[in-house]
Each structure stands twice: as C-alpha cells, then as structure tokens.
Design a protein around this motif. Structure first.
Motif, PDB file in Angstrom:
ATOM      1  N   ASP A  63     -13.364  89.335   7.558  1.00 49.56           N
ATOM      2  CA  ASP A  63     -12.816  88.560   6.438  1.00 49.56           C
ATOM      3  C   ASP A  63     -13.857  88.512   5.331  1.00 49.56           C
ATOM      4  OD1 ASP A  63     -12.250  86.424   4.645  1.00 49.56           O
ATOM      5  OD2 ASP A  63     -10.953  85.472   6.127  1.00 49.56           O
ATOM      6  N   VAL A  64     -13.516  89.092   4.188  1.00 51.02           N
ATOM      7  CA  VAL A  64     -14.438  89.113   3.058  1.00 51.02           C
ATOM      8  C   VAL A  64     -13.810  88.349   1.899  1.00 51.02           C
ATOM      9  CG1 VAL A  64     -15.737  91.164   3.678  1.00 51.02           C
ATOM     10  CG2 VAL A  64     -13.575  91.441   2.533  1.00 51.02           C
ATOM     11  N   ASP A  65     -14.016  87.042   1.892  1.00 49.86           N
ATOM     12  CA  ASP A  65     -13.469  86.175   0.842  1.00 49.86           C
ATOM     13  C   ASP A  65     -11.963  86.349   0.704  1.00 49.86           C
ATOM     14  OD1 ASP A  65     -15.876  84.974   0.159  1.00 49.86           O
ATOM     15  OD2 ASP A  65     -16.399  86.588  -1.243  1.00 49.86           O
ATOM     16  N   GLY A  66     -11.266  86.344   1.825  1.00 54.01           N
ATOM     17  CA  GLY A  66      -9.809  86.395   1.780  1.00 54.01           C
ATOM     18  C   GLY A  66      -9.238  87.795   1.838  1.00 54.01           C
ATOM     19  N   ALA A  67      -9.997  88.791   1.434  1.00 48.97           N
ATOM     20  CA  ALA A  67      -9.573  90.172   1.678  1.00 48.97           C
ATOM     21  C   ALA A  67     -10.082  90.558   3.068  1.00 48.97           C
ATOM     22  CB  ALA A  67     -10.130  91.099   0.609  1.00 48.97           C
ATOM     23  N   HIS A  68      -9.686  91.719   3.535  1.00 50.52           N
ATOM     24  CA  HIS A  68     -10.037  92.063   4.908  1.00 50.52           C
ATOM     25  C   HIS A  68     -10.391  93.532   5.059  1.00 50.52           C
ATOM     26  CE1 HIS A  68      -8.598  88.206   6.540  1.00 50.52           C
ATOM     27  NE2 HIS A  68      -7.727  88.277   5.550  1.00 50.52           N
ATOM     28  N   LEU A  69     -11.381  93.757   5.900  1.00 49.40           N
ATOM     29  CA  LEU A  69     -11.634  95.098   6.416  1.00 49.40           C
ATOM     30  C   LEU A  69     -11.065  95.148   7.829  1.00 49.40           C
ATOM     31  CD1 LEU A  69     -15.313  95.549   5.232  1.00 49.40           C
ATOM     32  CD2 LEU A  69     -13.335  96.861   4.419  1.00 49.40           C
ATOM     33  N   ILE A  70     -10.328  96.203   8.113  1.00 48.64           N
ATOM     34  CA  ILE A  70      -9.782  96.407   9.452  1.00 48.64           C
ATOM     35  C   ILE A  70     -10.447  97.668   9.997  1.00 48.64           C
ATOM     36  CG2 ILE A  70      -7.710  96.823  10.817  1.00 48.64           C
ATOM     37  CD1 ILE A  70      -6.081  95.546   8.534  1.00 48.64           C
TER      38      ILE A  70
END
Length: 271
Positions: A63-70
């Motif tokens: 979780d990067v400030d509400g965005a996401h790396l999957i």
DNA sequence: AGACAGACCTGTGAGC
DNA sequence: TGCTCACAGGTCTGTC
C-alpha cells in the motif's frame, strides 16, 4: 519456489525494511515479465510512503498512500532487501528504492512473476476478485470444502488447488495435505464426505502453518542474503519422494500426473 | 459452468 | 564436453 508459505515468509522478511519508508524510484531493468512493467510508474511512485506490506493468496500487496503495488513471484521469483548497494545480478529485473538507500530487489529467471501498479480499489482488481478464502482463516473449513465440491467431478487435488476454492494451496502442499488427510488425490471432489473434508481442511492448515514456521527459521535473514535455502525437503512426507517408503506404512510412494501436475501419494494410506 | 490443454520463459539434470 | 530432452514451486486464456 513460491507457494504461500514462501510468500508469507518473504512478506515478513521484507516488511520491516519497507513499512513507513518513502519510495524514491522504481528501477526497471527488464520490463518483460508476465505482464509488461511500465517504467513510467516510477514517476508516480516517487514520494509515496509505504503504509503496509500485506499478502492475499500468493500476492504481495504494498500500500503506497492508497495506491497499490501487486507483486507475484510466479514460479521462480524472489524478493530480497539490498542494504549494501551491491550491483544487480543476472535476472535481477526490478529494484524498488526507498529513502534509506535500501532497495527491494526482484529476481526471476523464468519471468512468470509480475508487478502491477493500480490506483483503483484493490477489492475491484481483476487479479484479486473471485479468490477463495485464506487457508489459515476461520472462513476456511471442511464445511466450505464439502459445500463447494458437491457435483464436482474433477479430482480433489485439482479442486483444492483451484484458487476459487481456497487460495494458496500449491502443488507441493496439495500432495502433502492429501497425504496427511489420507485422501487419494485422484478421488472425485464431489464424492468425499463431510468428515473427510474436515480432516483435509485441518491437514491444509497444519501443513501450511508448519511450512511458514520453518520458513521463518530458514529464511529469517531477508536482507543481503545470497543463497536461496532448500525447499524444506527434509520435512516433506511424499512430495518428490517417488519410489521411497511411505513414512507410515513403508509402501512405495507413487508419482502420477494429476490435475496436469506431478503428484505424489501413498497408494495404501490414501483412498 | 466446468474441465482440460496450452501458453508464458529459463535453468537444471539425466542420458547419450 | 556438448547436445537433446524432460521437467520445474503458478496462473491465465482459449476451447470444447
């Protein structure tokens, strides 16, 4: 390498180096993973703070400030934290560099793994929709297996490896859990009793939990570690043990292709 | 819907 | 030593 225990062990190993850190760049040396990595993500990621490192099924979720790396490790991927600035090796495709100067480095010879960046809610992400329960959660139990298997003619091994049934049961642990539960891997899923599914759910939980514990001891150092540890092979009962004695009855372990994958079982203990 | 085959890609080990 | 082949921990897509 990665089945669920390896992914969870990876998560626990790398999270302390990432949580709370601010991303500086994403270095993409090889964008051709299972799906292409867009180097332009780096600009969007820079300056974002890593809130958490979670796992769903075999996906690592950052979780990067509400965005996401999957992040998915595929068949041959691994992640480790580089703290000494060493040069990348062969197949070191991606670095996620944070403000400590450390980086999360992704190595994947076969490139079946992938990295996705999304600013949409994770719950709606196509990769995560339709997944069954986590095997170590209370939502996963014998009753669920029993209900979902009615009318299914596929092998029980294929059934438990289907991520719509339950996530995180890969080829190794499917063989191991079926052995522990005494169920023949080729048995049709719809023709197994409640009681036996209760035993199978327990076996899946036991097997995965034990593997995570071992991962915790053998894979503890996730920073700068060079060698990849072996595959807990000393604790596997049947996987990759064809023609060796069953630990219970000494019959010879068989290898057959079931659900299109190598499958190991004891023809006497498993019915 | 469900079941299966094929696809992705590289490395390793066995057998010749 | 060097070639060829089978096989490898995952999951998506296409077809019947």
């Amino acid at each position: 390498m990665p089945e669920l225990p390896e992914v969870e062990t990876t998560r626990r190993g790398v999270a302390p180096f990432l949580s709370g850190r601010t991303i500086e760049t994403l270095v993409v040396r090889e964008p051709r993973l299972r799906w292409p990595v867009d180097p332009a993500w780096s600009e969007n990621l820079a300056g974002r703070r890593i809130q958490s490192v979670d796992r769903r099924a075999k996906y690592l979720l950052i979780d990067v400030d509400g965005a996401h790396l999957i992040w998915h490790l595929g068949m041959s991927g691994s992640l480790r934290v580089i703290t000494d600035g060493r040069a990348p090796d062969k197949h070191d495709h991606i670095d996620l560099v944070v403000d400590t100067g450390h980086c999360l480095r992704f190595n994947d010879p076969r490139r079946f793994g992938f990295l996705l960046f999304t600013q949409a809610p994770l719950a709606k992400h196509p990769r995560l929709m339709g997944l069954g329960p986590e095997p170590l959660s209370e939502a996963f139990n014998g009753e669920l297996l029993y209900r979902r298997s009615r009318g299914r003619r596929t092998s029980v091994k294929g059934f438990v490896m289907d991520s719509a049934t339950v996530v995180g049961v890969g080829n190794i642990y499917a063989s191991e859990a079926l052995f522990l539960a005494g169920i023949h891997p080729r048995r049709p899923a719809g023709r197994i009793s409640r009681a036996r599914y209760a035993a199978l759910a327990d076996a899946i939980k036991t097997t995965l939990a034990a593997a995570i514990e071992q991962g915790g001891t053998t894979l503890r150092d996730f920073s700068d570690s060079d060698g990849r540890p072996g595959y807990f092979s000393q604790s596997l009962s049947v996987y990759d043990r064809a023609a060796t004695p069953c630990p219970h009855c000494a019959s010879l372990i068989r290898r057959e292709v079931i659900a299109q994958r190598a499958t190991y079982f004891c023809p006497r203990c498993q019915r």
